[in-house]
Design a protein around this motif. Structure first.
Motif, PDB file in Angstrom:
ATOM      1  N   VAL A 261       1.467  -4.659 -35.241  1.00  0.00           N
ATOM      2  CA  VAL A 261       1.239  -3.435 -35.996  1.00  0.00           C
ATOM      3  C   VAL A 261       1.787  -2.287 -35.162  1.00  0.00           C
ATOM      4  CG1 VAL A 261      -0.481  -1.898 -37.019  1.00  0.00           C
ATOM      5  CG2 VAL A 261      -0.827  -4.377 -37.081  1.00  0.00           C
ATOM      6  N   VAL A 262       2.646  -1.493 -35.767  1.00  0.00           N
ATOM      7  CA  VAL A 262       3.159  -0.289 -35.122  1.00  0.00           C
ATOM      8  C   VAL A 262       2.422   0.885 -35.731  1.00  0.00           C
ATOM      9  CG1 VAL A 262       5.163   1.228 -34.864  1.00  0.00           C
ATOM     10  CG2 VAL A 262       5.427  -1.251 -34.634  1.00  0.00           C
ATOM     11  N   ILE A 263       1.780   1.677 -34.888  1.00  0.00           N
ATOM     12  CA  ILE A 263       1.157   2.893 -35.397  1.00  0.00           C
ATOM     13  C   ILE A 263       2.127   4.041 -35.125  1.00  0.00           C
ATOM     14  CG2 ILE A 263      -1.210   2.075 -35.256  1.00  0.00           C
ATOM     15  CD1 ILE A 263      -1.536   3.624 -32.673  1.00  0.00           C
ATOM     16  N   HIS A 264       2.351   4.834 -36.145  1.00  0.00           N
ATOM     17  CA  HIS A 264       3.335   5.911 -36.051  1.00  0.00           C
ATOM     18  C   HIS A 264       2.652   7.247 -36.263  1.00  0.00           C
ATOM     19  CE1 HIS A 264       6.622   8.499 -37.783  1.00  0.00           C
ATOM     20  NE2 HIS A 264       7.059   8.201 -36.584  1.00  0.00           N
ATOM     21  N   LEU A 265       2.972   8.167 -35.391  1.00  0.00           N
ATOM     22  CA  LEU A 265       2.518   9.546 -35.508  1.00  0.00           C
ATOM     23  C   LEU A 265       3.764  10.413 -35.558  1.00  0.00           C
ATOM     24  CD1 LEU A 265       0.513   7.907 -33.442  1.00  0.00           C
ATOM     25  CD2 LEU A 265      -0.602  10.117 -33.327  1.00  0.00           C
ATOM     26  N   GLY A 266       3.828  11.305 -36.512  1.00  0.00           N
ATOM     27  CA  GLY A 266       5.005  12.149 -36.634  1.00  0.00           C
ATOM     28  C   GLY A 266       4.679  13.472 -37.280  1.00  0.00           C
ATOM     29  N   ASP A 267       5.627  14.369 -37.187  1.00  0.00           N
ATOM     30  CA  ASP A 267       5.480  15.672 -37.834  1.00  0.00           C
ATOM     31  C   ASP A 267       5.369  15.490 -39.347  1.00  0.00           C
ATOM     32  OD1 ASP A 267       5.761  16.911 -35.373  1.00  0.00           O
ATOM     33  OD2 ASP A 267       7.909  17.272 -35.630  1.00  0.00           O
ATOM     34  N   HIS A 268       4.718  16.430 -39.980  1.00  0.00           N
ATOM     35  CA  HIS A 268       4.656  16.428 -41.442  1.00  0.00           C
ATOM     36  C   HIS A 268       5.728  17.391 -41.928  1.00  0.00           C
ATOM     37  CE1 HIS A 268       3.222  16.569 -45.541  1.00  0.00           C
ATOM     38  NE2 HIS A 268       2.406  15.565 -45.245  1.00  0.00           N
TER      39      HIS A 268
ATOM     40  N   ILE B 196      -0.392   7.033 -39.005  1.00  0.00           N
ATOM     41  CA  ILE B 196      -1.775   7.485 -38.861  1.00  0.00           C
ATOM     42  C   ILE B 196      -1.869   9.000 -38.675  1.00  0.00           C
ATOM     43  CG2 ILE B 196      -2.516   5.237 -37.989  1.00  0.00           C
ATOM     44  CD1 ILE B 196      -2.804   6.634 -35.211  1.00  0.00           C
ATOM     45  N   ALA B 197      -0.742   9.664 -38.513  1.00  0.00           N
ATOM     46  CA  ALA B 197      -0.745  11.129 -38.378  1.00  0.00           C
ATOM     47  C   ALA B 197       0.709  11.591 -38.400  1.00  0.00           C
ATOM     48  CB  ALA B 197      -1.421  11.562 -37.076  1.00  0.00           C
ATOM     49  N   LEU B 198       0.977  12.670 -38.799  1.00  0.00           N
ATOM     50  CA  LEU B 198       0.192  13.716 -39.393  1.00  0.00           C
ATOM     51  C   LEU B 198       0.290  13.539 -40.910  1.00  0.00           C
ATOM     52  CD1 LEU B 198      -1.420  16.333 -38.751  1.00  0.00           C
ATOM     53  CD2 LEU B 198       0.716  17.532 -38.844  1.00  0.00           C
ATOM     54  N   ASN B 199      -0.844  13.339 -41.532  1.00  0.00           N
ATOM     55  CA  ASN B 199      -0.888  13.138 -42.976  1.00  0.00           C
ATOM     56  C   ASN B 199      -1.489  14.383 -43.637  1.00  0.00           C
ATOM     57  OD1 ASN B 199       0.160  10.492 -42.767  1.00  0.00           O
ATOM     58  ND2 ASN B 199      -1.864   9.769 -42.148  1.00  0.00           N
ATOM     59  N   PHE B 200      -1.251  14.517 -44.937  1.00  0.00           N
ATOM     60  CA  PHE B 200      -1.641  15.747 -45.625  1.00  0.00           C
ATOM     61  C   PHE B 200      -3.151  15.964 -45.585  1.00  0.00           C
ATOM     62  CE2 PHE B 200      -1.948  18.793 -49.151  1.00  0.00           C
ATOM     63  CZ  PHE B 200      -1.029  19.716 -48.692  1.00  0.00           C
ATOM     64  N   ASP B 201      -3.941  14.897 -45.697  1.00  0.00           N
ATOM     65  CA  ASP B 201      -5.394  15.062 -45.617  1.00  0.00           C
ATOM     66  C   ASP B 201      -5.810  15.585 -44.242  1.00  0.00           C
ATOM     67  OD1 ASP B 201      -4.644  12.508 -44.546  1.00  0.00           O
ATOM     68  OD2 ASP B 201      -6.710  11.805 -44.729  1.00  0.00           O
TER      69      ASP B 201
ATOM     70  N   ASP C 191       2.255  18.064 -32.768  1.00  0.00           N
ATOM     71  CA  ASP C 191       1.717  18.557 -31.498  1.00  0.00           C
ATOM     72  C   ASP C 191       0.862  19.811 -31.646  1.00  0.00           C
ATOM     73  OD1 ASP C 191       3.760  20.346 -31.977  1.00  0.00           O
ATOM     74  OD2 ASP C 191       4.837  19.922 -30.134  1.00  0.00           O
ATOM     75  N   ALA C 192       0.689  20.309 -32.869  1.00  0.00           N
ATOM     76  CA  ALA C 192      -0.236  21.416 -33.097  1.00  0.00           C
ATOM     77  C   ALA C 192      -1.682  20.918 -33.147  1.00  0.00           C
ATOM     78  CB  ALA C 192       0.105  22.146 -34.390  1.00  0.00           C
ATOM     79  N   LEU C 193      -1.859  19.597 -33.265  1.00  0.00           N
ATOM     80  CA  LEU C 193      -3.216  19.056 -33.241  1.00  0.00           C
ATOM     81  C   LEU C 193      -3.711  18.995 -31.806  1.00  0.00           C
ATOM     82  CD1 LEU C 193      -3.209  16.073 -35.787  1.00  0.00           C
ATOM     83  CD2 LEU C 193      -3.972  18.423 -36.129  1.00  0.00           C
ATOM     84  N   ASP C 194      -4.980  19.181 -31.655  1.00  0.00           N
ATOM     85  CA  ASP C 194      -5.638  19.098 -30.362  1.00  0.00           C
ATOM     86  C   ASP C 194      -5.456  17.685 -29.780  1.00  0.00           C
ATOM     87  OD1 ASP C 194      -8.633  18.256 -29.186  1.00  0.00           O
ATOM     88  OD2 ASP C 194      -7.844  20.172 -28.479  1.00  0.00           O
ATOM     89  N   PRO C 195      -5.170  17.556 -28.484  1.00  0.00           N
ATOM     90  CA  PRO C 195      -4.988  16.227 -27.880  1.00  0.00           C
ATOM     91  C   PRO C 195      -6.189  15.299 -28.081  1.00  0.00           C
ATOM     92  CG  PRO C 195      -4.231  17.916 -26.363  1.00  0.00           C
ATOM     93  CD  PRO C 195      -4.887  18.633 -27.523  1.00  0.00           C
ATOM     94  N   THR C 196      -7.390  15.844 -28.084  1.00  0.00           N
ATOM     95  CA  THR C 196      -8.573  15.011 -28.315  1.00  0.00           C
ATOM     96  C   THR C 196      -8.563  14.441 -29.725  1.00  0.00           C
ATOM     97  OG1 THR C 196      -9.835  16.320 -26.726  1.00  0.00           O
ATOM     98  CG2 THR C 196     -11.104  14.989 -28.289  1.00  0.00           C
ATOM     99  N   THR C 197      -8.133  15.238 -30.672  1.00  0.00           N
ATOM    100  CA  THR C 197      -8.037  14.768 -32.059  1.00  0.00           C
ATOM    101  C   THR C 197      -7.029  13.630 -32.154  1.00  0.00           C
ATOM    102  OG1 THR C 197      -8.622  16.948 -32.914  1.00  0.00           O
ATOM    103  CG2 THR C 197      -7.459  15.465 -34.420  1.00  0.00           C
ATOM    104  N   LEU C 198      -5.870  13.798 -31.524  1.00  0.00           N
ATOM    105  CA  LEU C 198      -4.852  12.742 -31.538  1.00  0.00           C
ATOM    106  C   LEU C 198      -5.385  11.473 -30.881  1.00  0.00           C
ATOM    107  CD1 LEU C 198      -1.673  14.806 -30.664  1.00  0.00           C
ATOM    108  CD2 LEU C 198      -2.240  13.756 -32.854  1.00  0.00           C
TER     109      LEU C 198
END
Length: 150
Positions: free
Chosen positions: A22-29, A56-61, A95-102
């Motif tokens: 499983v590859v988890i991907h985080l990217g800009d929206h 898993i991020a960054l999603n609209f919700d 990267d506008a999300l808080d590191p703890t949130t990520l």
């Protein structure tokens, strides 16, 4: 390419180790960031891997929940029209999300797959190592004296 090498590793894990990859991907929206998840899955498949790619991020919700600051969507991106039609003229940077949130998003996703018993054993082993390093650090002058005496 790196994607080809990754696909070969994924095939090995699947075929010889009987492990799901499983590859988890985080990217800009934004137009390219949203498309990157699809692109990763398509390129891995092209090279023979049947990898589960999860964005898993960054999603609209998450944008609605965490309220990161918006940016204008890049109109020069070839995917901009479809993106703007679906999400409007704004985009958001991961990267506008808080590191703890990520960290929490990643941990929550990994926890779904983690084999808890070996993981906890490894955590205990690491804690013992940290304790040993702390002890050495606290007694460094004695350690140096001992080594010099050898």
């Amino acid at each position: 390419s790196e994607m080809h090498a990754a696909a070969k590793r994924h095939e090995y894990y699947r075929d010889y180790l009987n492990q799901e990859v499983v590859v988890i991907h985080l990217g800009d929206h934004d137009p390219s960031g949203i498309d990157m998840t699809r692109d990763i899955a398509a390129r891995l498949e092209l090279f023979g891997a049947s990898t589960d790619v999860r964005r898993i991020a960054l999603n609209f919700d998450q944008i609605q929940e965490f309220q990161p600051p918006p940016n204008p969507a890049k109109l020069t991106d070839s995917r901009a029209d479809k993106y703007i039609e679906r999400f409007g003229g704004q985009s958001w940077e991961l990267d506008a999300l808080d590191p703890t949130t990520l960290t929490n998003l990643i941990t929550r996703e990994i926890d779904v797959f983690r084999d808890l018993i070996p993981y906890q054993a490894r955590e205990r082993e690491q804690e013992r190592g940290r304790d040993q390093l702390q002890l050495i650090s606290e007694n460094w002058s004695a350690v140096v004296e001992y080594v010099e005496a050898l």
